[in-house]
Design a protein around this motif. Structure first.
Motif, PDB file in Angstrom:
ATOM      1  N   GLY A  90     112.454  46.181  98.902  1.00 37.89           N
ATOM      2  CA  GLY A  90     112.296  45.902  97.482  1.00 37.89           C
ATOM      3  C   GLY A  90     111.876  47.140  96.714  1.00 37.89           C
ATOM      4  N   GLU A  91     111.536  46.902  95.471  1.00 37.71           N
ATOM      5  CA  GLU A  91     111.163  47.994  94.574  1.00 37.71           C
ATOM      6  C   GLU A  91     109.894  48.692  95.049  1.00 37.71           C
ATOM      7  OE1 GLU A  91     109.991  48.266  89.896  1.00 37.71           O
ATOM      8  OE2 GLU A  91     111.534  46.826  90.491  1.00 37.71           O
ATOM      9  N   ASN A  92     109.889  50.018  95.031  1.00 41.79           N
ATOM     10  CA  ASN A  92     108.696  50.771  95.413  1.00 41.79           C
ATOM     11  C   ASN A  92     107.579  50.534  94.411  1.00 41.79           C
ATOM     12  OD1 ASN A  92     109.630  51.952  97.772  1.00 41.79           O
ATOM     13  ND2 ASN A  92     110.556  53.664  96.668  1.00 41.79           N
ATOM     14  N   GLU A  93     106.375  50.371  94.923  1.00 48.97           N
ATOM     15  CA  GLU A  93     105.191  50.195  94.087  1.00 48.97           C
ATOM     16  C   GLU A  93     104.117  51.143  94.574  1.00 48.97           C
ATOM     17  OE1 GLU A  93     103.931  46.192  93.232  1.00 48.97           O
ATOM     18  OE2 GLU A  93     105.911  45.402  93.677  1.00 48.97           O
ATOM     19  N   ASP A  94     103.128  51.390  93.733  1.00 46.26           N
ATOM     20  CA  ASP A  94     102.041  52.309  94.043  1.00 46.26           C
ATOM     21  C   ASP A  94     100.701  51.588  93.869  1.00 46.26           C
ATOM     22  OD1 ASP A  94     100.540  54.618  94.534  1.00 46.26           O
ATOM     23  OD2 ASP A  94     100.591  55.203  92.432  1.00 46.26           O
ATOM     24  N   TRP A  95     100.041  51.280  94.982  1.00 48.00           N
ATOM     25  CA  TRP A  95      98.738  50.601  94.979  1.00 48.00           C
ATOM     26  C   TRP A  95      97.803  51.383  95.881  1.00 48.00           C
ATOM     27  CZ3 TRP A  95      98.401  47.046  91.358  1.00 48.00           C
ATOM     28  CH2 TRP A  95      99.553  46.413  90.936  1.00 48.00           C
ATOM     29  N   ASP A  96      96.519  51.105  95.774  1.00 54.44           N
ATOM     30  CA  ASP A  96      95.532  51.732  96.650  1.00 54.44           C
ATOM     31  C   ASP A  96      95.032  50.792  97.736  1.00 54.44           C
ATOM     32  OD1 ASP A  96      95.444  54.291  95.398  1.00 54.44           O
ATOM     33  OD2 ASP A  96      94.280  53.408  93.767  1.00 54.44           O
ATOM     34  N   LEU A  97      94.849  49.529  97.398  1.00 55.56           N
ATOM     35  CA  LEU A  97      94.230  48.584  98.324  1.00 55.56           C
ATOM     36  C   LEU A  97      94.889  47.222  98.193  1.00 55.56           C
ATOM     37  CD1 LEU A  97      91.695  48.227 100.264  1.00 55.56           C
ATOM     38  CD2 LEU A  97      90.558  47.248  98.262  1.00 55.56           C
ATOM     39  N   ILE A  98      95.035  46.547  99.324  1.00 53.41           N
ATOM     40  CA  ILE A  98      95.541  45.175  99.369  1.00 53.41           C
ATOM     41  C   ILE A  98      94.456  44.317 100.020  1.00 53.41           C
ATOM     42  CG2 ILE A  98      97.352  43.629 100.218  1.00 53.41           C
ATOM     43  CD1 ILE A  98      98.380  45.897  98.360  1.00 53.41           C
ATOM     44  N   ALA A  99      94.167  43.168  99.430  1.00 54.34           N
ATOM     45  CA  ALA A  99      93.210  42.219 100.008  1.00 54.34           C
ATOM     46  C   ALA A  99      93.842  40.835  99.959  1.00 54.34           C
ATOM     47  CB  ALA A  99      91.893  42.238  99.239  1.00 54.34           C
ATOM     48  N   ILE A 100      93.880  40.173 101.109  1.00 54.13           N
ATOM     49  CA  ILE A 100      94.462  38.837 101.193  1.00 54.13           C
ATOM     50  C   ILE A 100      93.340  37.861 101.513  1.00 54.13           C
ATOM     51  CG2 ILE A 100      96.163  37.363 102.325  1.00 54.13           C
ATOM     52  CD1 ILE A 100      97.667  39.977 103.090  1.00 54.13           C
ATOM     53  N   GLY A 101      93.037  37.001 100.544  1.00 54.38           N
ATOM     54  CA  GLY A 101      91.961  36.033 100.696  1.00 54.38           C
ATOM     55  C   GLY A 101      92.510  34.626 100.840  1.00 54.38           C
ATOM     56  N   SER A 102      91.899  33.861 101.719  1.00 54.42           N
ATOM     57  CA  SER A 102      92.339  32.498 101.988  1.00 54.42           C
ATOM     58  C   SER A 102      91.226  31.517 101.622  1.00 54.42           C
ATOM     59  CB  SER A 102      92.681  32.368 103.470  1.00 54.42           C
ATOM     60  OG  SER A 102      93.086  31.053 103.767  1.00 54.42           O
ATOM     61  N   TYR A 103      91.612  30.414 101.001  1.00 51.52           N
ATOM     62  CA  TYR A 103      90.666  29.390 100.565  1.00 51.52           C
ATOM     63  C   TYR A 103      91.129  28.040 101.100  1.00 51.52           C
ATOM     64  CZ  TYR A 103      89.475  33.136  97.373  1.00 51.52           C
ATOM     65  OH  TYR A 103      89.122  34.349  96.851  1.00 51.52           O
ATOM     66  N   PRO A 104      90.199  27.212 101.606  1.00 51.77           N
ATOM     67  CA  PRO A 104      90.591  25.909 102.155  1.00 51.77           C
ATOM     68  C   PRO A 104      91.073  24.929 101.090  1.00 51.77           C
ATOM     69  CG  PRO A 104      88.208  26.112 102.139  1.00 51.77           C
ATOM     70  CD  PRO A 104      88.774  27.447 101.730  1.00 51.77           C
ATOM     71  N   GLY A 105      90.728  25.197  99.841  1.00 49.97           N
ATOM     72  CA  GLY A 105      91.147  24.356  98.735  1.00 49.97           C
ATOM     73  C   GLY A 105      90.672  24.954  97.428  1.00 49.97           C
ATOM     74  N   LEU A 106      91.077  24.350  96.352  1.00 49.07           N
ATOM     75  CA  LEU A 106      90.752  24.849  95.020  1.00 49.07           C
ATOM     76  C   LEU A 106      89.248  24.907  94.767  1.00 49.07           C
ATOM     77  CD1 LEU A 106      91.789  25.830  92.295  1.00 49.07           C
ATOM     78  CD2 LEU A 106      91.981  23.432  91.596  1.00 49.07           C
ATOM     79  N   ASP A 107      88.499  23.954  95.315  1.00 47.12           N
ATOM     80  CA  ASP A 107      87.054  23.941  95.093  1.00 47.12           C
ATOM     81  C   ASP A 107      86.379  25.213  95.585  1.00 47.12           C
ATOM     82  OD1 ASP A 107      87.074  21.500  93.783  1.00 47.12           O
ATOM     83  OD2 ASP A 107      86.660  20.355  95.605  1.00 47.12           O
TER      84      ASP A 107
END
Length: 146
Positions: A97-114
């Motif tokens: 895909g299109e090249n992008e420029d970022w410094d940090l990636i963080a993937i957070g998971s939540y058991p639900g909206l609450d």
């Protein structure tokens, strides 16, 4: 508290999001309208400023240093809320895909909206959020879920 109350409270706490530093009203509404019992994952992309910029102006610290202050509070707050990080690490490039420029990636998971609501309602998290805003030249958060 219902969706409209959360929506008004979050906009009051985090601002209207017109500058890209927090969700817009429509973005808040979109996530708050999700089913409360379905897990969700947020993929965060961060590009840091050379120098952190707070409301008072340019800081003596770098964007990366300001973000570290935010992370030192946000990571424990996320765990208190019931969420967890699946990955936090430096951006290393685009594979497809299109090249992008970022410094940090963080993937957070939540058991639900609450859990996500609990994070954004956490007083310590709210107090630390200006460090995130000051740190980031730009950011993007993608929602994934069932």
């Amino acid at each position: 508290m219902n969706v409209n109350n959360h929506l008004a409270q979050f906009i009051d706490w985090y601002g209207p999001g017109q500058d890209g530093s927090s969700p817009t009203q429509d973005q808040w509404k979109g996530i708050l309208d999700r089913p409360r019992d379905k897990p969700l994952t947020l993929v965060n992309f961060f590009k840091f400023r050379e120098e952190a910029i707070y409301r008072e102006g340019v800081s003596e610290k770098s964007g990366q240093e300001a973000f570290a202050e935010y992370a030192s509070v946000s990571m424990p707050a996320m765990q208190r809320a019931g969420g967890s990080f699946l990955h936090v690490g430096p951006f290393q490039g685009t594979f497809l895909g299109e090249n992008e420029d970022w410094d940090l990636i963080a993937i957070g998971s939540y058991p639900g909206l609450d859990a996500l609501i609990a994070l954004y309602s956490d007083e310590a998290y709210r107090a630390a959020f200006p460090h995130r805003t000051a740190a980031c030249a730009r950011q993007k958060v993608i929602i994934c879920g069932e």
